[in-house]
Design a protein around this motif. Structure first.
Motif, PDB file in Angstrom:
ATOM      1  N   ALA A  26      66.317   7.713   6.717  1.00 39.58           N
ATOM      2  CA  ALA A  26      67.137   6.985   5.337  1.00 39.58           C
ATOM      3  C   ALA A  26      68.172   7.843   5.047  1.00 39.58           C
ATOM      4  O   ALA A  26      68.156   9.107   5.152  1.00 39.58           O
ATOM      5  CB  ALA A  26      65.809   6.749   4.533  1.00 39.58           C
ATOM      6  N   GLN A  27      68.896   7.235   4.421  1.00 32.45           N
ATOM      7  CA  GLN A  27      70.074   7.846   3.746  1.00 32.45           C
ATOM      8  C   GLN A  27      69.632   8.600   2.415  1.00 32.45           C
ATOM      9  O   GLN A  27      70.176   9.754   2.020  1.00 32.45           O
ATOM     10  CB  GLN A  27      70.975   6.678   3.249  1.00 32.45           C
ATOM     11  CG  GLN A  27      72.312   7.174   2.796  1.00 32.45           C
ATOM     12  CD  GLN A  27      73.306   7.444   4.076  1.00 32.45           C
ATOM     13  OE1 GLN A  27      73.093   7.495   5.398  1.00 32.45           O
ATOM     14  NE2 GLN A  27      74.551   7.961   3.623  1.00 32.45           N
ATOM     15  N   ASP A  28      68.673   8.052   1.786  1.00 28.97           N
ATOM     16  CA  ASP A  28      68.572   8.610   0.374  1.00 28.97           C
ATOM     17  C   ASP A  28      66.974   8.156   0.002  1.00 28.97           C
ATOM     18  O   ASP A  28      66.189   7.496   0.767  1.00 28.97           O
ATOM     19  CB  ASP A  28      69.542   8.181  -0.662  1.00 28.97           C
ATOM     20  CG  ASP A  28      69.521   6.760  -0.892  1.00 28.97           C
ATOM     21  OD1 ASP A  28      68.654   6.018  -0.440  1.00 28.97           O
ATOM     22  OD2 ASP A  28      70.542   6.355  -1.238  1.00 28.97           O
ATOM     23  N   THR A  29      66.462   8.638  -1.051  1.00 27.96           N
ATOM     24  CA  THR A  29      65.148   8.332  -1.459  1.00 27.96           C
ATOM     25  C   THR A  29      65.046   6.945  -1.659  1.00 27.96           C
ATOM     26  O   THR A  29      63.702   6.425  -1.458  1.00 27.96           O
ATOM     27  CB  THR A  29      64.435   9.407  -2.534  1.00 27.96           C
ATOM     28  OG1 THR A  29      65.541   9.246  -3.681  1.00 27.96           O
ATOM     29  CG2 THR A  29      64.502  10.694  -1.999  1.00 27.96           C
ATOM     30  N   ALA A  30      65.908   6.501  -2.438  1.00 24.66           N
ATOM     31  CA  ALA A  30      65.943   4.910  -2.884  1.00 24.66           C
ATOM     32  C   ALA A  30      65.554   3.949  -1.555  1.00 24.66           C
ATOM     33  O   ALA A  30      64.943   3.174  -1.594  1.00 24.66           O
ATOM     34  CB  ALA A  30      67.006   4.419  -3.554  1.00 24.66           C
ATOM     35  N   ALA A  31      66.402   4.370  -0.542  1.00 27.08           N
ATOM     36  CA  ALA A  31      66.458   3.684   0.787  1.00 27.08           C
ATOM     37  C   ALA A  31      65.012   3.918   1.467  1.00 27.08           C
ATOM     38  O   ALA A  31      64.349   2.852   1.735  1.00 27.08           O
ATOM     39  CB  ALA A  31      67.466   3.762   1.547  1.00 27.08           C
ATOM     40  N   ARG A  34      62.230   1.776  -0.270  1.00 23.13           N
ATOM     41  CA  ARG A  34      62.402   0.399   0.160  1.00 23.13           C
ATOM     42  C   ARG A  34      61.687   0.272   1.381  1.00 23.13           C
ATOM     43  O   ARG A  34      60.770  -0.805   1.799  1.00 23.13           O
ATOM     44  CB  ARG A  34      63.625  -0.293   0.272  1.00 23.13           C
ATOM     45  CG  ARG A  34      64.222  -0.328  -1.310  1.00 23.13           C
ATOM     46  CD  ARG A  34      65.449  -1.138  -1.368  1.00 23.13           C
ATOM     47  NE  ARG A  34      66.575  -0.656  -0.386  1.00 23.13           N
ATOM     48  CZ  ARG A  34      67.394   0.241  -1.027  1.00 23.13           C
ATOM     49  NH1 ARG A  34      67.202   0.487  -2.417  1.00 23.13           N
ATOM     50  NH2 ARG A  34      68.215   0.896  -0.182  1.00 23.13           N
ATOM     51  N   GLN A  35      62.000   1.112   2.337  1.00 22.52           N
ATOM     52  CA  GLN A  35      61.258   1.098   3.782  1.00 22.52           C
ATOM     53  C   GLN A  35      59.834   1.137   3.703  1.00 22.52           C
ATOM     54  O   GLN A  35      59.020   0.460   4.551  1.00 22.52           O
ATOM     55  CB  GLN A  35      61.898   2.076   4.527  1.00 22.52           C
ATOM     56  CG  GLN A  35      63.257   2.005   5.056  1.00 22.52           C
ATOM     57  CD  GLN A  35      63.785   3.302   6.077  1.00 22.52           C
ATOM     58  OE1 GLN A  35      62.886   3.215   7.095  1.00 22.52           O
ATOM     59  NE2 GLN A  35      64.825   3.712   5.841  1.00 22.52           N
ATOM     60  N   LEU A  36      59.472   2.223   2.839  1.00 19.82           N
ATOM     61  CA  LEU A  36      57.842   2.367   2.757  1.00 19.82           C
ATOM     62  C   LEU A  36      57.163   1.152   2.318  1.00 19.82           C
ATOM     63  O   LEU A  36      56.278   0.599   2.981  1.00 19.82           O
ATOM     64  CB  LEU A  36      57.562   3.644   1.887  1.00 19.82           C
ATOM     65  CG  LEU A  36      57.838   5.088   2.304  1.00 19.82           C
ATOM     66  CD1 LEU A  36      58.016   6.052   1.472  1.00 19.82           C
ATOM     67  CD2 LEU A  36      57.058   5.391   3.518  1.00 19.82           C
ATOM     68  N   THR A  37      57.803   0.540   1.388  1.00 25.47           N
ATOM     69  CA  THR A  37      56.962  -0.571   0.726  1.00 25.47           C
ATOM     70  C   THR A  37      56.984  -1.769   1.466  1.00 25.47           C
ATOM     71  O   THR A  37      56.221  -2.637   1.510  1.00 25.47           O
ATOM     72  CB  THR A  37      57.221  -0.869  -0.722  1.00 25.47           C
ATOM     73  OG1 THR A  37      58.658  -0.874  -0.972  1.00 25.47           O
ATOM     74  CG2 THR A  37      56.928   0.223  -1.580  1.00 25.47           C
ATOM     75  N   GLU A  38      58.227  -1.868   2.292  1.00 26.89           N
ATOM     76  CA  GLU A  38      58.250  -3.102   3.116  1.00 26.89           C
ATOM     77  C   GLU A  38      57.112  -2.894   4.429  1.00 26.89           C
ATOM     78  O   GLU A  38      56.502  -3.855   4.559  1.00 26.89           O
ATOM     79  CB  GLU A  38      59.762  -3.032   3.800  1.00 26.89           C
ATOM     80  CG  GLU A  38      60.648  -4.233   2.812  1.00 26.89           C
ATOM     81  CD  GLU A  38      62.169  -3.980   3.359  1.00 26.89           C
ATOM     82  OE1 GLU A  38      62.418  -3.525   4.511  1.00 26.89           O
ATOM     83  OE2 GLU A  38      62.905  -3.875   2.356  1.00 26.89           O
ATOM     84  N   LEU A  43      51.295  -0.180  -0.521  1.00 23.60           N
ATOM     85  CA  LEU A  43      51.838   0.852  -1.231  1.00 23.60           C
ATOM     86  C   LEU A  43      52.443   0.503  -2.575  1.00 23.60           C
ATOM     87  O   LEU A  43      52.519   1.106  -3.343  1.00 23.60           O
ATOM     88  CB  LEU A  43      52.788   1.705  -0.463  1.00 23.60           C
ATOM     89  CG  LEU A  43      52.669   2.901   0.439  1.00 23.60           C
ATOM     90  CD1 LEU A  43      54.027   3.510   0.988  1.00 23.60           C
ATOM     91  CD2 LEU A  43      51.795   3.880  -0.321  1.00 23.60           C
ATOM     92  N   ALA A  44      52.994  -0.786  -2.447  1.00 28.67           N
ATOM     93  CA  ALA A  44      53.603  -1.455  -3.867  1.00 28.67           C
ATOM     94  C   ALA A  44      52.733  -1.495  -4.874  1.00 28.67           C
ATOM     95  O   ALA A  44      52.968  -1.469  -6.370  1.00 28.67           O
ATOM     96  CB  ALA A  44      54.211  -2.618  -3.552  1.00 28.67           C
ATOM     97  N   GLY A  45      51.482  -1.429  -4.615  1.00 29.51           N
ATOM     98  CA  GLY A  45      50.388  -1.634  -5.655  1.00 29.51           C
ATOM     99  C   GLY A  45      50.038  -0.472  -6.232  1.00 29.51           C
ATOM    100  O   GLY A  45      49.102  -0.020  -7.321  1.00 29.51           O
TER     101      GLY A  45
END
Lengths: 78, 140, 140, 78
Positions: A26-31, A34-38, A43-45
């Motif tokens: 991943a490029q950065d923590t934001a990206a 998103r990968q993690l919760t997808e 994890l989104a909960g």
């Protein structure tokens, strides 16, 4: 910029991911977030925070190769 | 009373419960400091709560250990610099299984006088709760 | 470490120092209460202060014992009714000679959770200082 | 009203009076207080309070025979 980072899962996050460790690119923590919760919708909960190289992230950050990201559910010590 | 010596994973984390024997030993640390007129201690124990009709028999603790050590170092340094009368700060938390009635957290602060011992102990406790990456899982 | 058992004059006053052994024993009281998730302890110790160029080697405590018991009863009752989560309150104070580095006061409060344990212990401590008819004399 | 009361001296008050116990005859606590500081001038330098039958006095009180008065310098426990 960006690269293969090591992701550690703890507590309820480890249960949601079904593992304690995994590699991501991943490029950065934001990206990465998103990968993690997808990949792991459970994890989104969990209102998880992330640590970068053992320090709690206060804002999104660029990632470089070999960084260690920890996925941290709310702390429950004491 | 459990008289076996617990396994210290590092200076802040111990495997299993914080036993009465370990607590007795920790409390003798700094006994030679005759400038310490006040000792404040907090002990956290596993409660045998009932959750959805089931009784908690134990809690299993896990941690991001390397980060926990770094954060605990930070807490000790912060408390020592915020409270000038404080002479020592000790933090110990259990990892792994701790049964109901057993201790999982031990905090001890010594100071010259009661006010800072008492306030610094409480402050350390709040920071431990807020900052240490530790998680628990109830066992029934 | 002094392993002799001190003389209990009554449930609040003990002859001589509050020894580490006595403290260990007091701390096991209520260990069977699995509803007590929090234990707050305060220990007051004799400091080896320098006063007008002379080093304090001990303090000799005296008390109006009958009144001290009555006042200590009142403190325990007040704390228990002011803090509904508190499960036990223990107060112990030395009489007679206590040397520098030794403990002369032991307060232990157990509660379900940390907030009331911590606040009730501090409150008990302040009331002990304010209300118990105890006096000291420095020995050099 | 008034009578022979038992007076107990503690801490610095015992040193000022040179004794730990003594009998006095007084109508009320105000009169007793005056007798005490007249007989033991050193007591006047101690901001002492008094207890009547083990209870701290909050206001002056009439005395009756066999009452126990304690002369209490500032408390120093802890």
């Amino acid at each position: 910029m960006g690269g293969l980072v090591r992701v550690l899962f703890f507590g309820a996050a480890a249960e949601a991911a079904g593992r304690t460790e995994e590699s991501f690119t991943a490029q950065d923590t934001a990206a990465l977030r998103r990968q993690l919760t997808e990949k792991y919708p459970a994890l989104a909960g969990i209102p998880f925070r992330m640590a970068l190289n053992k320090t709690l992230l206060k804002e999104e950050s660029v990632l470089k190769i070999n960084d260690i990201i920890a996925v941290l559910p709310p702390f429950q010590g004491g | 009373m459990n008289h076996t010596r617990p396994f210290m994973k590092n200076r802040y984390l111990v495997g299993g419960p914080i036993t009465p024997l370990l607590i007795s030993e920790l409390m003798t640390l700094g006994n030679d400091d005759t400038g310490a007129g006040a000792v404040s201690i907090f002990i956290g124990k596993v409660r045998g709560d009932e959750i959805e009709g089931k009784r908690v028999t134990a809690i299993e603790y896990s941690a991001y250990e390397e980060m926990a050590v770094r954060e605990a170092d930070g807490i000790v340094n912060t408390v020592r610099s915020a409270f000038s009368d404080v002479r020592s700060v000790l933090i110990l938390h259990s990892m792994g299984v701790v049964r109901a009635g057993e201790a999982s957290l031990f905090i001890m602060v010594t100071a010259g006088r009661r006010d800072q011992a008492s306030r610094a102990c409480r402050h350390t406790l709040e920071m431990v709760k807020e900052k240490l990456p530790i998680w628990k899982k109830e066992l029934f």
